[in-house]
Write a protein that holds these residues in place. Sequence first.
Motif, PDB file in Angstrom:
ATOM      1  N   ARG A 145      48.734  54.356  77.613  1.00 16.04           N
ATOM      2  CA  ARG A 145      47.761  54.193  76.535  1.00 16.04           C
ATOM      3  C   ARG A 145      47.289  52.750  76.428  1.00 16.04           C
ATOM      4  NH1 ARG A 145      50.776  55.723  72.193  1.00 16.04           N
ATOM      5  NH2 ARG A 145      50.440  57.887  72.790  1.00 16.04           N
ATOM      6  N   PRO A 146      45.950  52.535  76.293  1.00 13.50           N
ATOM      7  CA  PRO A 146      44.874  53.529  76.367  1.00 13.50           C
ATOM      8  C   PRO A 146      44.406  53.704  77.804  1.00 13.50           C
ATOM      9  CG  PRO A 146      43.950  51.418  75.706  1.00 13.50           C
ATOM     10  CD  PRO A 146      45.437  51.204  75.876  1.00 13.50           C
ATOM     11  N   ASP A 147      44.113  54.934  78.201  1.00 19.41           N
ATOM     12  CA  ASP A 147      43.716  55.247  79.570  1.00 19.41           C
ATOM     13  C   ASP A 147      42.239  55.632  79.588  1.00 19.41           C
ATOM     14  OD1 ASP A 147      43.256  56.971  82.004  1.00 19.41           O
ATOM     15  OD2 ASP A 147      45.335  56.390  82.376  1.00 19.41           O
ATOM     16  N   LEU A 148      41.398  54.747  80.110  1.00 22.10           N
ATOM     17  CA  LEU A 148      39.955  54.965  80.073  1.00 22.10           C
ATOM     18  C   LEU A 148      39.546  56.188  80.884  1.00 22.10           C
ATOM     19  CD1 LEU A 148      37.124  54.025  79.252  1.00 22.10           C
ATOM     20  CD2 LEU A 148      37.094  52.593  81.313  1.00 22.10           C
ATOM     21  N   VAL A 149      40.110  56.377  82.069  1.00 22.05           N
ATOM     22  CA  VAL A 149      39.735  57.508  82.917  1.00 22.05           C
ATOM     23  C   VAL A 149      40.041  58.821  82.224  1.00 22.05           C
ATOM     24  CG1 VAL A 149      40.294  58.721  85.073  1.00 22.05           C
ATOM     25  CG2 VAL A 149      39.902  56.247  85.102  1.00 22.05           C
ATOM     26  N   LEU A 150      41.226  58.940  81.644  1.00 22.77           N
ATOM     27  CA  LEU A 150      41.603  60.175  80.946  1.00 22.77           C
ATOM     28  C   LEU A 150      40.687  60.419  79.744  1.00 22.77           C
ATOM     29  CD1 LEU A 150      43.519  62.559  80.603  1.00 22.77           C
ATOM     30  CD2 LEU A 150      45.031  61.068  79.261  1.00 22.77           C
ATOM     31  N   ARG A 151      40.402  59.382  78.990  1.00 25.08           N
ATOM     32  CA  ARG A 151      39.580  59.556  77.784  1.00 25.08           C
ATOM     33  C   ARG A 151      38.141  59.935  78.145  1.00 25.08           C
ATOM     34  NH1 ARG A 151      41.787  55.342  73.119  1.00 25.08           N
ATOM     35  NH2 ARG A 151      44.000  55.716  73.523  1.00 25.08           N
ATOM     36  N   LEU A 152      37.591  59.307  79.161  1.00 27.95           N
ATOM     37  CA  LEU A 152      36.242  59.677  79.599  1.00 27.95           C
ATOM     38  C   LEU A 152      36.205  61.113  80.100  1.00 27.95           C
ATOM     39  CD1 LEU A 152      35.058  56.441  81.425  1.00 27.95           C
ATOM     40  CD2 LEU A 152      33.827  57.581  79.572  1.00 27.95           C
ATOM     41  N   ALA A 153      37.194  61.502  80.894  1.00 30.39           N
ATOM     42  CA  ALA A 153      37.225  62.869  81.427  1.00 30.39           C
ATOM     43  C   ALA A 153      37.359  63.892  80.304  1.00 30.39           C
ATOM     44  CB  ALA A 153      38.379  63.013  82.420  1.00 30.39           C
ATOM     45  N   ALA A 154      38.180  63.581  79.303  1.00 29.38           N
ATOM     46  CA  ALA A 154      38.344  64.503  78.175  1.00 29.38           C
ATOM     47  C   ALA A 154      37.037  64.650  77.406  1.00 29.38           C
ATOM     48  CB  ALA A 154      39.454  63.993  77.257  1.00 29.38           C
ATOM     49  N   LEU A 155      36.344  63.549  77.195  1.00 29.50           N
ATOM     50  CA  LEU A 155      35.089  63.594  76.444  1.00 29.50           C
ATOM     51  C   LEU A 155      33.997  64.336  77.208  1.00 29.50           C
ATOM     52  CD1 LEU A 155      33.411  62.642  73.990  1.00 29.50           C
ATOM     53  CD2 LEU A 155      32.884  60.570  75.306  1.00 29.50           C
TER      54      LEU A 155
END
Length: 468
Positions: free
Chosen positions: A277-287
């Motif tokens: 945390r925070p993981d930009l790749v994971l957050r972008l993919a989730a969004l």
Amino acid sequence: MFAALPEEIHELGRAFEAAGHELALVGGPVRDAVLGRSSADLDFTTSARPEQTEAILRSWNRGGGLWDMGREFGTLGAARGDLRVEVTTYRTESYDPTSRKPQVVYGDTLAGDLSRRDFTVNAMAVRLPSLELVDPFDGLADLAAQVLRTPVAPEQSFDDDPLRMMRAVRFVSQLGFAIEEGTAEAIRALADRLAIVSAERIREELVKLLLGAHPRAGLTGMVELGLAPQVLPELPALQLEIDEHHHHKDVYEHSLTVLDQAIALESAPGSGGPCERPDLVLRLAALLHDIGKPATRRFEAGGVVTFRHHDVVGAKMTAKRMKALAFDRDTTKQVARLVELHLRFHGYADSAWTDSAVRRYVTDAGPLLQHLHRLTRADVTTRNKRKARGLARAYDELEARIDELAQQEEIGRIRPDLDGNEIMEILGLAPGREVGEAYRHLLELRMEHGPLGRERAEAELKAWWEAR
């Protein structure tokens, strides 16, 4: 609280004072200190012109590093040991209606410099070396009320620098503050002006928003204030779609919930674990995982709504949008790949896979496997608790099978039992297309059957070659 600044900073203040110039700590570091937070940035503003600042910094830093990439904007930086500072001449700035770059004019007073800041909570300063707090726009009161308000009329502030509108929603995410209503109305009225700001500057604000403590609130603000069409038009477009798996919420709300749940699955900061945390790749993919749905919506017989191939379409849309926002190639590739793969697990939930299918799942995910695990789990937002438990059990089983196969073979980096050189030696081939075909044939066998061993692999290779 400001007396605790490093002695080198007090020394810097005395150096500017001795030279007949004003120096003040300004902006985020002051705000964060009042909030009881530490700040890695030490930003200062001064009455000195850049050439005068440079002379003082060179004397102060005793041969340490000095950089002047921001000289055009009146900013110089210096390092003394591990301490890094940036000093900017008092200034005002505005945009030409047709320009993407700010025009800078030097100012003469600290109050004038503070008036050009984005929000009152960032328009406070601490004079050095006296440590006098300067707060001409009641930033302390707005900090206490957790409100974002501009020091001058919001229309003037956002017209001077439209990027401040993105900073507003970014601070909503980072600080959890609310935007004052008059400021919000000005954003709604001027949102289109964001078009003159460069993609790189917009991307930087979007990334900070996504990595903040409350990204959902920031993204909701982008949509409600009309900024999203300029930055991420695919996001408000999701409000029009009904998700066939989650009839109780639209795809927009579903996507924000997936983002929340993905964040909850990130590893603790400093843990060294995957998706820290925070993981930009994971957050972008989730969004972005469902942004292909508007383009693939179909109405079937009986009122059924389908979104076939929205994973593939969404991956292409993701890559296109991230390229437009000037994301780097590697981040873009990773996020688009996760969007493409986010539905793959659902086939497993319907019926258990063969070992071959599990190998393909791991191979296709590659180094993104841990991200895919988290994205897939986060993508379950059904209110049907029985269904949710069933999906969780199925994914637990899949992860257990991946771990089991990993103990038996190198499932994380599957290769054929023979490499290219061995293939050429056995078949008497020179480098070329046929070697690649043979390699792919052996890789397919490795996927299907697991490790073959050299003897069987050689026999399979020769049989394939003879059958050609």
